[in-house]
Design a protein around this motif. Sequence first.
Motif: not given
Length: 349
Positions: A180-200
């Motif tokens: 994931v490149q960029g952890l702002g308003s969108v990227g940070g939330r995308v990372a959290r949603l992916l982590a919650a589904e078990g993504a590495r």
Amino acid sequence: MVSVWEYPDFDDHEGVHLFRDVASGLTAVICVHSSHLGPAMGGARFWNYADKNKAITDALRLSRGMSFKNAMADLPLGGGKGVILANDGVQKTPELLAAFGRAVESLAGRYVTAEDVGINDADMIQIATATRHVAGLPVEKGSAGGDPGPFTALGVFLGVKAAAERGLGKTDMAGVHVAVQGLGSVGGRVARLLAAEGARLTIADVNAERAKAMAAELGATAIAPDEILTVEADIISPNALGAVLTEQSIAALRTTVVAGGANNQLATPADGHRLKARGILYAPDYVINAGGIINVGLEYLKHGDQAEVEARIHRIAGRLHQIWDESEATGDPASDVADRIAMRLIGRA
């Protein structure tokens, strides 16, 4: 001096408007690309540009992307974009935001503004003191509108899942490696949603402390921003600024899928062909990241509630599969297919 008609990204835009308010320090560009489907809607960006020509280029590209985004999201809205220059230490004051609101109002509803990079919902309240043509304002719980970030992130997340199914044969994200490149308003939330589904996750952000903190929170690996596009991963998810997919960066990709929320990820149209030639599945950015504009668009149109917003966002995966189906059938890159569909929808086939 180059005229606006000679800019490479001028695409028969209906209007390119330059604004200057000396008292507040406002220097702004508003581009209206198309109003074929309705008023031209797109967020306002507050950003420091190397020169004013780059600000105009950004507004031209982004407004065209908004025409395509709104059309592909089945919204009765055209495409426009506002850019407020943050150059020379200009501060985002109430006076500057009100001046931008007056600029929007002067277009008499041809352009509707909302949040983008550097602008938040509190800023929209200030802008709304000077114009009616604004969305992304605070709303009651359950209503359409407010901060578009969570809705953009939801659409990107669902698009990443669709891309994982299409490109990797994965029906869930467990164990899928996403960079994931960029952890702002969108990227940070995308990372959290992916982590919650078990993504590495491997993550990067220009704010090193933010990346470090999120890595600790999600059990991710944080790396330097200039390394993220060369990570060996199942999916690369660009969620920062645009034009990151170039001839050079595409040659260095070690991934099967590119799916992220950043606008204008392809530096040139030829880069869509380069991804296709390398066998990399691409999720066209203005399709996958439409969740935010769906939210504020329905707010402005006074149509539906949050449940309607989320139902429409869940259609993003179907639109992506439609594009990929046609790409497979024709051999054309997904980016070209998406452009072709969008051009037809806005009457420019």
